[in-house]
Motif scaffolding. Structure first.
Motif, PDB file in Angstrom:
ATOM      1  N   ASN A 191      61.358  35.691  41.514  1.00  0.00           N
ATOM      2  CA  ASN A 191      60.234  35.247  41.120  1.00  0.00           C
ATOM      3  C   ASN A 191      59.039  35.298  41.559  1.00  0.00           C
ATOM      4  OD1 ASN A 191      58.569  32.577  39.126  1.00  0.00           O
ATOM      5  ND2 ASN A 191      58.305  32.042  41.603  1.00  0.00           N
ATOM      6  N   ALA A 192      58.692  36.439  42.702  1.00  0.00           N
ATOM      7  CA  ALA A 192      57.292  36.193  43.804  1.00  0.00           C
ATOM      8  C   ALA A 192      57.700  38.081  42.806  1.00  0.00           C
ATOM      9  CB  ALA A 192      57.829  36.789  44.777  1.00  0.00           C
ATOM     10  N   ARG A 193      58.433  38.629  42.548  1.00  0.00           N
ATOM     11  CA  ARG A 193      58.232  40.115  42.076  1.00  0.00           C
ATOM     12  C   ARG A 193      58.029  40.164  41.105  1.00  0.00           C
ATOM     13  NH1 ARG A 193      60.873  43.859  44.781  1.00  0.00           N
ATOM     14  NH2 ARG A 193      62.501  43.370  46.365  1.00  0.00           N
ATOM     15  N   ARG A 194      57.997  38.746  39.768  1.00  0.00           N
ATOM     16  CA  ARG A 194      57.783  38.533  38.727  1.00  0.00           C
ATOM     17  C   ARG A 194      55.825  37.982  38.923  1.00  0.00           C
ATOM     18  NH1 ARG A 194      62.090  36.346  36.962  1.00  0.00           N
ATOM     19  NH2 ARG A 194      61.971  34.244  37.978  1.00  0.00           N
ATOM     20  N   LEU A 195      55.353  37.825  39.956  1.00  0.00           N
ATOM     21  CA  LEU A 195      54.164  36.957  39.628  1.00  0.00           C
ATOM     22  C   LEU A 195      53.082  38.692  39.768  1.00  0.00           C
ATOM     23  CD1 LEU A 195      54.888  34.153  42.392  1.00  0.00           C
ATOM     24  CD2 LEU A 195      53.536  34.303  39.654  1.00  0.00           C
ATOM     25  N   ILE A 196      53.820  39.537  40.834  1.00  0.00           N
ATOM     26  CA  ILE A 196      53.337  40.199  40.999  1.00  0.00           C
ATOM     27  C   ILE A 196      53.272  41.459  39.922  1.00  0.00           C
ATOM     28  CG2 ILE A 196      53.340  42.738  42.259  1.00  0.00           C
ATOM     29  CD1 ILE A 196      54.706  41.222  44.864  1.00  0.00           C
ATOM     30  N   GLU A 197      54.572  41.536  39.233  1.00  0.00           N
ATOM     31  CA  GLU A 197      54.537  42.540  38.376  1.00  0.00           C
ATOM     32  C   GLU A 197      53.662  41.970  37.463  1.00  0.00           C
ATOM     33  OE1 GLU A 197      58.424  42.559  37.447  1.00  0.00           O
ATOM     34  OE2 GLU A 197      58.797  43.611  39.276  1.00  0.00           O
ATOM     35  N   GLN A 198      53.687  40.899  36.846  1.00  0.00           N
ATOM     36  CA  GLN A 198      52.393  40.521  36.108  1.00  0.00           C
ATOM     37  C   GLN A 198      51.004  39.637  36.331  1.00  0.00           C
ATOM     38  OE1 GLN A 198      55.261  36.960  34.322  1.00  0.00           O
ATOM     39  NE2 GLN A 198      57.076  38.568  33.419  1.00  0.00           N
ATOM     40  N   ALA A 199      51.043  40.098  37.684  1.00  0.00           N
ATOM     41  CA  ALA A 199      49.653  39.453  37.842  1.00  0.00           C
ATOM     42  C   ALA A 199      48.680  40.985  36.928  1.00  0.00           C
ATOM     43  CB  ALA A 199      49.631  39.701  39.262  1.00  0.00           C
ATOM     44  N   ASP A 200      47.386  40.310  37.095  1.00  0.00           N
ATOM     45  CA  ASP A 200      46.324  41.049  36.269  1.00  0.00           C
ATOM     46  C   ASP A 200      45.902  42.469  37.220  1.00  0.00           C
ATOM     47  OD1 ASP A 200      46.192  39.789  33.712  1.00  0.00           O
ATOM     48  OD2 ASP A 200      45.124  38.886  34.303  1.00  0.00           O
ATOM     49  N   GLU A 201      45.674  41.116  38.660  1.00  0.00           N
ATOM     50  CA  GLU A 201      45.276  42.201  39.797  1.00  0.00           C
ATOM     51  C   GLU A 201      45.412  41.865  40.569  1.00  0.00           C
ATOM     52  OE1 GLU A 201      41.189  44.363  41.057  1.00  0.00           O
ATOM     53  OE2 GLU A 201      40.334  43.480  39.937  1.00  0.00           O
ATOM     54  N   VAL A 202      46.713  42.713  41.513  1.00  0.00           N
ATOM     55  CA  VAL A 202      46.934  42.400  42.781  1.00  0.00           C
ATOM     56  C   VAL A 202      46.285  43.171  43.600  1.00  0.00           C
ATOM     57  CG1 VAL A 202      48.759  42.116  44.548  1.00  0.00           C
ATOM     58  CG2 VAL A 202      49.248  42.729  42.109  1.00  0.00           C
ATOM     59  N   PHE A 203      45.664  42.024  45.165  1.00  0.00           N
ATOM     60  CA  PHE A 203      44.972  42.401  46.262  1.00  0.00           C
ATOM     61  C   PHE A 203      45.509  42.502  47.469  1.00  0.00           C
ATOM     62  CE2 PHE A 203      42.193  41.105  43.235  1.00  0.00           C
ATOM     63  CZ  PHE A 203      40.845  41.773  43.068  1.00  0.00           C
ATOM     64  N   VAL A 204      45.254  43.013  48.335  1.00  0.00           N
ATOM     65  CA  VAL A 204      45.490  43.547  49.913  1.00  0.00           C
ATOM     66  C   VAL A 204      44.600  43.273  50.539  1.00  0.00           C
ATOM     67  CG1 VAL A 204      46.563  45.168  51.514  1.00  0.00           C
ATOM     68  CG2 VAL A 204      47.788  44.730  49.071  1.00  0.00           C
ATOM     69  N   SER A 205      44.282  42.426  51.256  1.00  0.00           N
ATOM     70  CA  SER A 205      43.068  41.866  52.140  1.00  0.00           C
ATOM     71  C   SER A 205      43.057  43.266  53.381  1.00  0.00           C
ATOM     72  CB  SER A 205      43.364  40.775  52.841  1.00  0.00           C
ATOM     73  OG  SER A 205      41.885  40.312  53.416  1.00  0.00           O
ATOM     74  N   ALA A 206      41.472  43.735  53.327  1.00  0.00           N
ATOM     75  CA  ALA A 206      41.289  44.185  55.046  1.00  0.00           C
ATOM     76  C   ALA A 206      42.156  43.002  56.029  1.00  0.00           C
ATOM     77  CB  ALA A 206      39.930  44.022  55.732  1.00  0.00           C
ATOM     78  N   ALA A 207      42.444  41.931  55.868  1.00  0.00           N
ATOM     79  CA  ALA A 207      43.084  40.960  56.813  1.00  0.00           C
ATOM     80  C   ALA A 207      44.809  41.652  57.200  1.00  0.00           C
ATOM     81  CB  ALA A 207      43.024  39.765  56.577  1.00  0.00           C
ATOM     82  N   THR A 208      45.314  41.869  56.253  1.00  0.00           N
ATOM     83  CA  THR A 208      46.679  42.417  56.468  1.00  0.00           C
ATOM     84  C   THR A 208      46.399  43.540  56.817  1.00  0.00           C
ATOM     85  OG1 THR A 208      46.794  40.647  54.438  1.00  0.00           O
ATOM     86  CG2 THR A 208      48.053  43.137  54.913  1.00  0.00           C
TER      87      THR A 208
END
Length: 124
Positions: free
Chosen positions: A23-40
């Motif tokens: 489910n998490a993989r699907r959410l990432i694959e189907q997202a319009d845009e995926v962000f990675v924070s500077a906090a990460t």
């Protein structure tokens, strides 16, 4: 939908870790845009310097190669932390949550301690 990834999700995605649910993989694959924070990036750099994990080589470039966008931390994000209930005390997770709220993003995390924050957190 646009997503912000929690630090462990980023690492699991990069390493194709089986802990990242279908489910998490699907959410990432189907997202319009995926962000990675500077906090990460900051959290992973701290943990790498402490010898607790190994950050992927060329982390910033890998983020972009994976089709993700970098999300800087702004003063608005920092101030939003003060209004969060203290369900979770980890400062990195708290800034991620504040960023998700301010930017209208879904925060993808498998951290059950994030569950009380409700609709902004998904994946657990």
């Amino acid at each position: 939908m646009n997503l912000l990834l929690d630090s462990h999700i980023v690492l699991w995605w990069f390493s194709n870790d089986e802990r990242l649910t279908p489910n998490a993989r699907r959410l990432i694959e189907q997202a319009d845009e995926v962000f990675v924070s500077a906090a990460t990036t900051w959290e992973l750099a701290v943990k790498t310097s402490l010898g607790r994990l190994r950050m992927p080589e060329g982390f910033l470039e890998v983020v972009v190669e994976q089709g993700f966008s970098h999300l800087p931390i702004t003063e608005v994000h920092a101030l939003a932390v003060q209004s969060l209930p203290w369900y979770h005390r980890d400062p990195f997770d708290r800034i991620l949550l504040a960023q998700a709220i301010v930017e209208g993003l879904g925060l993808l995390s498998m951290d059950k301690a994030m569950a009380p924050y409700g609709k902004f957190v998904m994946g657990y």
